[in-house]
Write an enzyme that holds these catalytic residues in place. Sequence first.
Site, PDB file in Angstrom:
ATOM      1  CB  CYS A 135      -1.019   0.028   1.235  1.00  0.00           C
ATOM      2  SG  CYS A 135      -2.204   1.388   1.336  1.00  0.00           S
ATOM      3  CG  ASN A 200      -0.444  -2.847  -3.516  1.00  0.00           C
ATOM      4  OD1 ASN A 200      -1.355  -1.843  -3.634  1.00  0.00           O
ATOM      5  ND2 ASN A 200      -0.577  -3.498  -2.356  1.00  0.00           N
ATOM      6  CB  CYS A 345      -5.444   7.793 -43.443  1.00  0.00           C
ATOM      7  SG  CYS A 345      -4.363   6.828 -42.787  1.00  0.00           S
ATOM      8  CB  CYS A 348       1.832   4.658 -42.509  1.00  0.00           C
ATOM      9  SG  CYS A 348       1.600   4.988 -44.282  1.00  0.00           S
ATOM     10  CB  CYS A 352       7.417   6.856 -41.874  1.00  0.00           C
ATOM     11  SG  CYS A 352       9.068   6.276 -42.368  1.00  0.00           S
ATOM     12  CB  CYS A 379      12.016  -0.228 -43.920  1.00  0.00           C
ATOM     13  SG  CYS A 379      10.788  -0.950 -42.556  1.00  0.00           S
ATOM     14  CB  CYS A 385       4.224   2.564 -40.612  1.00  0.00           C
ATOM     15  SG  CYS A 385       4.890   0.973 -40.852  1.00  0.00           S
ATOM     16  CB  CYS A 389      -1.904   1.409 -40.068  1.00  0.00           C
ATOM     17  SG  CYS A 389      -3.162   1.146 -41.265  1.00  0.00           S
TER      18      CYS A 389
END
Length: 428
Positions: A135, A200, A345, A348, A352, A379, A385, A389
């Site tokens: 605790c 805990n 979209c 990625c 990157c 890479c 990426c 995604c």
Amino acid sequence: MADLRINLAGIKSPNPFWLASAPPTNSGYQVQRAFEAGWGGAVWKTLGDPILNVTSRFSAISFNGQRVAGFNNIELITDRPLDVNLKEIYETKKKYPNHAIIASLMVEPNQEKWHEIVKRVEDVGVDGLELNFGCPHGMAERGMGSAYGQVPELVEKQTYWVKEAAKTPVIVKLTPNITDITATAEAAANGGADAISMINTINSLMGVDLDTWNTIPHVAGKGAHGGYCGPAVKPIALNMVAECARHPNINIPISGIGGISNWQDAVEYMLMGATGVQVCTAAMHHGFRIVEDMNDGLNNYLDSKGIAAVTDLIGKSVPKYSDWSELDLNYNIVARINTDVCINCNKCHIACEDTSHQCIDMLTDALGKSYLKVREEDCVGCNLCSIVCPVDGAIDMVEVPRELPPMTWNERQAALNASVECKADARK
């Protein structure tokens, strides 16, 4: 149906799902409701000298639409008289003899005090004891909980004191608020502990109200650090369980605690060395009946894997967990974008380009349609990426043929040292 029964250091349970010592196990009424719902065991809310609690006590963080991603509390041990708790433990065990009831204990670091409370709780028929050495708030300021749970010598000494008097298995609950939890885990084992439980709660301040400037939560305008738990702590807890499970001097069972919200989490803990798991925040968030999905999901998983007993999971992933210096430096993966799934979209590419290794190109095909492609020679397989995604299956991380044989950092250093020594010998 797979066999879900476990035996943790002699404590038998019909399934691996226990309620952790916390508000959900504060009374016989609650524990009996939990057993009726299907929980295999319960660690009673920590017993000791009755104390005074404050209000308010709880707070939570919601993240990205998920309620209670993290949970904080400044509640202390039971504020109900010991005699009342003992009476309810006795009645509950009598009504549910096949379920595990473990008494969580915390007293001042005094041999006689430990002997006294151990005898009293064992007299009412508990299946085991859990020593609350974790605790982080309130009790720690009084020299208990994590105050002695952070000192290996005190962990060993007090575990030994309890074992002097105990007739039932003794579990030591460890604090994560320490540099190396294996130090206190080993101390518990040296003191004679039959098992350890972890983690805990973690020292935390949940937040500050930007209008009032009060801490969250606050008590009449004053705040204090509390204990952090919930889904957000799972990676921290899982690592600590794994470190103890693979430690050569910690050869006792582990009860896993920390952010366990479903059967999948439980499987991960057991694969990393836990014999069973304890749950708190998820039960507080959704109620006791979540255990039905946990039991059903675990059963279905084991059946799908052709595994007869849940205990066959224990520790199976521990050999796969090691130090960074034992990882293969010549293992190589790269990202590959599936253009038929990609929605362009560009998340990625942005991730990157801005924060990784600039290896995703924005190209245009013969019809003028734009698409993304990874320059695999540049890479480094960082996974960023695929992590950002939003579309499943749009990016795969693929192993590529290796040009060099496997070699770890340790092997590399050993080879370099051997080369230096060989050259030195040649000069002599």
